[in-house]
Design a protein around this motif. Structure first.
Motif, PDB file in Angstrom:
ATOM      1  N   ALA A   1     -13.516   4.594  62.488  1.00 51.72           N
ATOM      2  CA  ALA A   1     -12.939   5.364  63.592  1.00 51.72           C
ATOM      3  C   ALA A   1     -13.307   4.819  64.962  1.00 51.72           C
ATOM      4  O   ALA A   1     -12.576   5.036  65.929  1.00 51.72           O
ATOM      5  CB  ALA A   1     -13.392   6.826  63.497  1.00 51.72           C
ATOM      6  N   GLU A   2     -14.429   4.105  65.062  1.00 48.70           N
ATOM      7  CA  GLU A   2     -14.886   3.708  66.390  1.00 48.70           C
ATOM      8  C   GLU A   2     -14.151   2.487  66.931  1.00 48.70           C
ATOM      9  O   GLU A   2     -14.381   2.075  68.065  1.00 48.70           O
ATOM     10  CB  GLU A   2     -16.393   3.446  66.372  1.00 48.70           C
ATOM     11  N   GLY A   3     -13.263   1.895  66.156  1.00 46.91           N
ATOM     12  CA  GLY A   3     -12.476   0.767  66.652  1.00 46.91           C
ATOM     13  C   GLY A   3     -12.984  -0.548  66.113  1.00 46.91           C
ATOM     14  O   GLY A   3     -14.054  -0.638  65.527  1.00 46.91           O
ATOM     15  N   GLY A   4     -12.197  -1.604  66.311  1.00 49.47           N
ATOM     16  CA  GLY A   4     -12.585  -2.914  65.814  1.00 49.47           C
ATOM     17  C   GLY A   4     -11.698  -3.359  64.671  1.00 49.47           C
ATOM     18  O   GLY A   4     -10.587  -2.857  64.481  1.00 49.47           O
TER      19      GLY A   4
ATOM     20  N   ARG B   1     -20.242   4.436  71.163  1.00 50.84           N
ATOM     21  CA  ARG B   1     -18.975   4.443  70.419  1.00 50.84           C
ATOM     22  C   ARG B   1     -19.135   5.218  69.113  1.00 50.84           C
ATOM     23  O   ARG B   1     -18.295   6.044  68.751  1.00 50.84           O
ATOM     24  CB  ARG B   1     -18.521   3.015  70.092  1.00 50.84           C
ATOM     25  N   ALA B   2     -20.223   4.921  68.399  1.00 48.30           N
ATOM     26  CA  ALA B   2     -20.456   5.587  67.120  1.00 48.30           C
ATOM     27  C   ALA B   2     -20.697   7.080  67.313  1.00 48.30           C
ATOM     28  O   ALA B   2     -20.207   7.905  66.540  1.00 48.30           O
ATOM     29  CB  ALA B   2     -21.654   4.949  66.411  1.00 48.30           C
ATOM     30  N   LEU B   3     -21.430   7.438  68.360  1.00 48.66           N
ATOM     31  CA  LEU B   3     -21.695   8.856  68.624  1.00 48.66           C
ATOM     32  C   LEU B   3     -20.404   9.593  68.962  1.00 48.66           C
ATOM     33  O   LEU B   3     -20.150  10.692  68.445  1.00 48.66           O
ATOM     34  CB  LEU B   3     -22.701   8.990  69.767  1.00 48.66           C
ATOM     35  N   ARG B   4     -19.583   9.000  69.808  1.00 46.48           N
ATOM     36  CA  ARG B   4     -18.312   9.643  70.167  1.00 46.48           C
ATOM     37  C   ARG B   4     -17.442   9.840  68.926  1.00 46.48           C
ATOM     38  O   ARG B   4     -16.832  10.901  68.736  1.00 46.48           O
ATOM     39  CB  ARG B   4     -17.574   8.788  71.196  1.00 46.48           C
ATOM     40  N   ALA B   5     -17.363   8.791  68.083  1.00 47.60           N
ATOM     41  CA  ALA B   5     -16.535   8.878  66.879  1.00 47.60           C
ATOM     42  C   ALA B   5     -17.068   9.944  65.932  1.00 47.60           C
ATOM     43  O   ALA B   5     -16.298  10.721  65.351  1.00 47.60           O
ATOM     44  CB  ALA B   5     -16.478   7.519  66.181  1.00 47.60           C
ATOM     45  N   ALA B   6     -18.390  10.008  65.752  1.00 50.09           N
ATOM     46  CA  ALA B   6     -18.985  10.976  64.840  1.00 50.09           C
ATOM     47  C   ALA B   6     -18.706  12.409  65.294  1.00 50.09           C
ATOM     48  O   ALA B   6     -18.352  13.278  64.488  1.00 50.09           O
ATOM     49  CB  ALA B   6     -20.486  10.738  64.737  1.00 50.09           C
TER      50      ALA B   6
ATOM     51  N   ARG C   1     -32.327   2.598  75.764  1.00 45.46           N
ATOM     52  CA  ARG C   1     -32.100   1.475  74.853  1.00 45.46           C
ATOM     53  C   ARG C   1     -30.653   1.369  74.402  1.00 45.46           C
ATOM     54  O   ARG C   1     -30.326   0.545  73.572  1.00 45.46           O
ATOM     55  CB  ARG C   1     -32.995   1.623  73.620  1.00 45.46           C
ATOM     56  N   ALA C   2     -29.793   2.233  74.912  1.00 40.86           N
ATOM     57  CA  ALA C   2     -28.413   2.287  74.438  1.00 40.86           C
ATOM     58  C   ALA C   2     -27.707   0.955  74.636  1.00 40.86           C
ATOM     59  O   ALA C   2     -28.024   0.184  75.537  1.00 40.86           O
ATOM     60  CB  ALA C   2     -27.657   3.387  75.170  1.00 40.86           C
ATOM     61  N   TYR C   3     -26.728   0.704  73.755  1.00 39.79           N
ATOM     62  CA  TYR C   3     -25.961  -0.533  73.867  1.00 39.79           C
ATOM     63  C   TYR C   3     -25.092  -0.534  75.126  1.00 39.79           C
ATOM     64  O   TYR C   3     -24.695  -1.589  75.605  1.00 39.79           O
ATOM     65  CB  TYR C   3     -25.060  -0.708  72.637  1.00 39.79           C
ATOM     66  N   ALA C   4     -24.755   0.642  75.628  1.00 43.12           N
ATOM     67  CA  ALA C   4     -23.990   0.752  76.868  1.00 43.12           C
ATOM     68  C   ALA C   4     -24.314   2.097  77.500  1.00 43.12           C
ATOM     69  O   ALA C   4     -24.842   2.998  76.863  1.00 43.12           O
ATOM     70  CB  ALA C   4     -22.484   0.643  76.599  1.00 43.12           C
ATOM     71  N   THR C   5     -23.988   2.216  78.768  1.00 44.41           N
ATOM     72  CA  THR C   5     -24.313   3.424  79.510  1.00 44.41           C
ATOM     73  C   THR C   5     -23.523   4.622  79.006  1.00 44.41           C
ATOM     74  O   THR C   5     -22.325   4.542  78.752  1.00 44.41           O
ATOM     75  CB  THR C   5     -24.001   3.213  81.005  1.00 44.41           C
ATOM     76  N   LEU C   6     -24.219   5.734  78.878  1.00 40.49           N
ATOM     77  CA  LEU C   6     -23.583   7.004  78.564  1.00 40.49           C
ATOM     78  C   LEU C   6     -23.695   7.857  79.819  1.00 40.49           C
ATOM     79  O   LEU C   6     -24.779   8.326  80.163  1.00 40.49           O
ATOM     80  CB  LEU C   6     -24.303   7.664  77.383  1.00 40.49           C
ATOM     81  N   PRO C   7     -22.598   8.056  80.559  1.00 38.01           N
ATOM     82  CA  PRO C   7     -22.666   8.790  81.832  1.00 38.01           C
ATOM     83  C   PRO C   7     -23.232  10.193  81.663  1.00 38.01           C
ATOM     84  O   PRO C   7     -23.071  10.831  80.619  1.00 38.01           O
ATOM     85  CB  PRO C   7     -21.202   8.832  82.288  1.00 38.01           C
ATOM     86  N   ALA C   8     -23.873  10.691  82.711  1.00 35.08           N
ATOM     87  CA  ALA C   8     -24.547  11.981  82.657  1.00 35.08           C
ATOM     88  C   ALA C   8     -23.588  13.117  82.309  1.00 35.08           C
ATOM     89  O   ALA C   8     -23.939  14.023  81.542  1.00 35.08           O
ATOM     90  CB  ALA C   8     -25.238  12.266  83.990  1.00 35.08           C
ATOM     91  N   ASP C   9     -22.368  13.093  82.862  1.00 35.44           N
ATOM     92  CA  ASP C   9     -21.429  14.180  82.570  1.00 35.44           C
ATOM     93  C   ASP C   9     -20.998  14.150  81.099  1.00 35.44           C
ATOM     94  O   ASP C   9     -20.812  15.198  80.477  1.00 35.44           O
ATOM     95  CB  ASP C   9     -20.215  14.119  83.492  1.00 35.44           C
ATOM     96  N   GLU C  10     -20.878  12.950  80.533  1.00 31.98           N
ATOM     97  CA  GLU C  10     -20.515  12.862  79.119  1.00 31.98           C
ATOM     98  C   GLU C  10     -21.683  13.283  78.231  1.00 31.98           C
ATOM     99  O   GLU C  10     -21.486  13.892  77.169  1.00 31.98           O
ATOM    100  CB  GLU C  10     -20.065  11.447  78.759  1.00 31.98           C
ATOM    101  N   VAL C  11     -22.902  12.969  78.648  1.00 35.93           N
ATOM    102  CA  VAL C  11     -24.078  13.413  77.897  1.00 35.93           C
ATOM    103  C   VAL C  11     -24.075  14.927  77.778  1.00 35.93           C
ATOM    104  O   VAL C  11     -24.263  15.496  76.692  1.00 35.93           O
ATOM    105  CB  VAL C  11     -25.378  12.933  78.585  1.00 35.93           C
ATOM    106  N   ALA C  12     -23.839  15.601  78.904  1.00 32.00           N
ATOM    107  CA  ALA C  12     -23.826  17.063  78.899  1.00 32.00           C
ATOM    108  C   ALA C  12     -22.702  17.598  78.017  1.00 32.00           C
ATOM    109  O   ALA C  12     -22.893  18.557  77.254  1.00 32.00           O
ATOM    110  CB  ALA C  12     -23.680  17.585  80.325  1.00 32.00           C
ATOM    111  N   ALA C  13     -21.530  16.964  78.102  1.00 33.82           N
ATOM    112  CA  ALA C  13     -20.385  17.427  77.312  1.00 33.82           C
ATOM    113  C   ALA C  13     -20.627  17.221  75.816  1.00 33.82           C
ATOM    114  O   ALA C  13     -20.336  18.104  75.001  1.00 33.82           O
ATOM    115  CB  ALA C  13     -19.118  16.698  77.755  1.00 33.82           C
TER     116      ALA C  13
END
Length: 670
Positions: A587-590, A604-609, A642-654
């Motif tokens: 689901a995460e693409g590729g 990506r994996a967290l969003r997909a899960a 340590r994340a592979y890419a930035t997770l913005p603060a507003d998305e973290v809260a959501a």
């Protein structure tokens, strides 16, 4: 009685302190704290009750119980209460250092009370006592001096030159005084005497710097002598200053081209001269002796970048745009500054990618443009956008695949043609390029020439991409390359044990027809549900079975993986969780060819899960397994560390709210 026995005797009797007994089972600090919490609960003590202990990796005792150097003691609860309790160790001949905050462990050393040097010298017992005490006083944690101890140290330093048996104590005694700013003019006169200067070891630089800063009359002659021998380091030269120091720093840089010449350029700046011009001249002079050594050029580049104020993209951009800097050094600046992908579109700087910290999106975009401009001026292809052989860079490139394809497609296609790449580097490039439809037969043709030597090798388990040979085989089949059948048949027909995961992935990744899929499904189920020795291939079998099942049932592969997760046996649970992991990977693409465990550091994996767990059309059991994976991610508690890419603060809260709603709502477990 051994040191360990004495210490344990004291610790076991500490009032109102829980002592966690040392154990071979307590390997890490986390395990120590877990054990302490268990004991507190068993003894009905408050959760914040003070406790102390250490784990196996921190054990400071030898086999006979002797304290080798230092024993670190970790703790919980009020650190001041713990400090007062541990002070009982001092009566047993130990020094208790550290513990200055709730985050710093205590450090216990064997201690002694040596006497001064008498008229008849010192005996073996007192010599050993001085060794022990000076080790305590030489610790950076800085144990306080006892009453009258500074005078005894001065006496020791003064008496050593006339007493050869004491010579080993000179450097540690000088260090003890220096750490407390207690060095006297007489101490420095002893230390800087030519016959002593050669034996100061690691204390040479701090002692000479101290002497220079305090204007000691022997300081300048001492540093001049060290500079003449090539032994004056950067701090000494900076403290020395003036034309002599500048010339010595330049000579030092020429003698040690792999050392960053930052002190030389700093001294040039302090003299009012042009540091960039001086750095360029130095680089050209070094180049005559090391014409093809990029590592040497990198040291000069780093020093030049620092002249602009730091090491970020902003400073590198200034260097690349500076007309005084020759093209060769500008190329090294862009190459050494492009380790991990920089995406100007990210809302927050990726903090573990140091060149991007505190830089605006416009500056990052300008850096990417400048990088390609310099490469173009050098007659080189555009940059692939990341260090293609660095694991963290690979992980970040896979995470930012849309940006990488939009900005670095041509650079990655060019990099794919390099003949020096190993399997992990090839695997990641293929994973980035194949889903975008960029691997045509023409692009693939050079890769098929020696594909068995380069691709058909045991893959790296930790590469964030499908095995290179799997993607090559599927890409060649998709593109209609004339060697596709040969590649597929060779891999599928191999009987070595390590190739089984590759064969399983190709079983799922290629459409073999309904009859072949039905035959394969039975074997895949056996492996996917197995707890036997073949469990090592279970991950790939679960992934392949998801793809085969999707074709047989005429449904989406993600949905097939979720159905298989719900249908899997309840024990062992990793089987059902493995199918959920396959669903997330799909689901995460590729490329849809990668079988992997849930990537806890991947946004990506967290969003997909989370998205799949919210899908009410999926089986409830599968959604709970998907939620389990999402809960394993620590990105919501530590989104930038340590994340592979930035997770913005507003998305973290959501995401946190969405997970909480699932946990307390439809996916709650009674």
């Amino acid at each position: 009685m051994s040191d360990k026995t004495e210490m344990l005797k004291v610790l076991r009797k500490l009032p109102d302190i829980l002592f966690v007994e040392p154990s071979a089972q307590l390997v890490t600090q986390d395990e120590l704290h877990d054990r302490a919490r268990e004991l507190l609960q068993q003894r009905s003590l408050p959760a914040d009750h003070p406790y102390v202990g250490w784990h196996r990796q921190a054990n400071g005792f030898d086999a006979k119980g002797g304290l080798r150097s230092v024993q670190r003691i970790y703790f919980g609860g009020d650190h001041e209460i713990v400090r007062r309790a541990l002070s009982a160790l001092e009566d047993g001949g130990f020094a208790v250092l550290g513990g200055r905050s709730s985050q710093e462990a205590f450090a216990v050393r064997r201690d002694a009370r040596p006497e001064g040097i008498g008229a008849e010298g010192i005996d073996a017992e007192q010599l050993e006592a001085w060794r022990i005490r000076l080790a305590v006083l030489g610790d950076e944690l800085r144990a306080p001096l006892r009453e009258g101890e500074a005078a005894r140290l001065h006496e020791l330093v003064a008496g050593i030159p006339a007493a050869p048996p004491l010579r080993e104590l000179l450097v540690p005694a000088l260090r003890a005084l220096r750490l407390r700013d207690e060095l006297s003019a007489a101490d420095l006169e002893t230390a800087l005497a030519p016959e002593q200067l050669a034996g100061l070891g690691q204390e040479t630089s701090p002692l000479v710097v101290h002497a220079l800063q305090h204007g000691h009359p022997l300081a300048r002659s001492a540093v001049a002598a060290l500079a003449a021998d090539g032994r004056a380091d950067g701090p000494m030269l900076m403290a020395w200053g003036g034309p002599e120091a500048l010339e010595a720093a330049r000579a030092h840089a020429l003698r040690n081209p792999r050392h960053i010449p930052r002190e030389y350029l700093a001294l040039v700046s302090a003299s009012g001269a042009d540091a960039v011009a001086a750095g360029v001249a130095l680089a050209e002079e070094i180049r005559n002796d090391h014409p093809d050594d990029d590592a040497v050029a990198d040291q000069v580049v780093i020093a030049l970048v620092e002249q602009f104020g730091g090491g970020s993209v902003r400073e590198r951009l200034q260097l690349v745009r500076d007309p005084r800097v020759p093209l060769r050094l500008r190329l090294r600046a862009v190459e050494s500054g492009s380790g991990r992908p920089c995406d100007p579109g990210e809302q927050t700087a990726f903090q573990t990618h140091r060149p991007g910290v505190g830089v605006t999106a416009d500056e990052l975009a300008a850096w990417l443009d400048a990088t390609d401009a310099v490469r173009r001026e050098c007659g080189l292809p555009p940059s692939p956008g990341y260090d293609i052989s660095d694991r963290r860079a690979q992980q970040r490139a896979v995470e930012l695949r849309e940006f990488m394809l939009a900005r670095h497609r041509d650079g990655m296609l060019t990099a794919l043609r390099r003949d020096d790449l190993d399997e992990p580097a090839l695997a990641v490039l293929l994973e980035l390029l194949y889903p975008a439809g960029l691997l045509s037969a023409d692009v693939l043709d050079p890769l098929t020439v020696d594909w068995q030597e380069r691709f058909f090798v045991e893959p790296d388990t930790y590469t964030p991409a499908p095995p290179a040979v799997v993607t090559l085989a599927v890409a060649c089949s998709t593109a209609g390359h004339p060697r596709a059948r040969e590649i597929v048949d060779t891999v599928v027909g191999d009987t070595r044990r390590w190739t089984e995961p590759l064969r399983l992935l190709l079983t799922g990744g290629l459409n073999w027809g309904a009859e072949a899929d039905r035959r394969a499904a039975g074997e895949l189920i056996e492996i996917a549900h197995s707890g036997s020795a073949r469990v090592a291939s279970g991950r790939e079998a679960r992934f392949a079975l998801s793809l085969v099942t999707a074709r047989l049932r005429g449904i989406d592969p993600v949905r097939a993986a979720c159905q298989l997760s719900a249908e899997a046996p309840g024990s062992p649970r990793y089987i059902a969780l493995g199918f959920a992991g396959a669903a997330i990977a799909l689901a995460e693409g590729g490329s849809g060819l990668r079988a992997h465990s849930f990537e806890e550091l991947s946004p990506r994996a967290l969003r997909a899960a989370v998205a799949l767990a919210e899908d009410e059309s999926l089986p409830l059991a599968a959604r709970r397994n998907l939620l389990y994976h999402a809960a394993q991610s620590n990105l919501l508690d530590h989104p930038l560390e340590r994340a592979y890419a930035t997770l913005p603060a507003d998305e973290v809260a959501a995401l946190r709210q969405r997970l909480e709603a699932l946990t307390l709502g439809p996916l709650s477990v009674d």
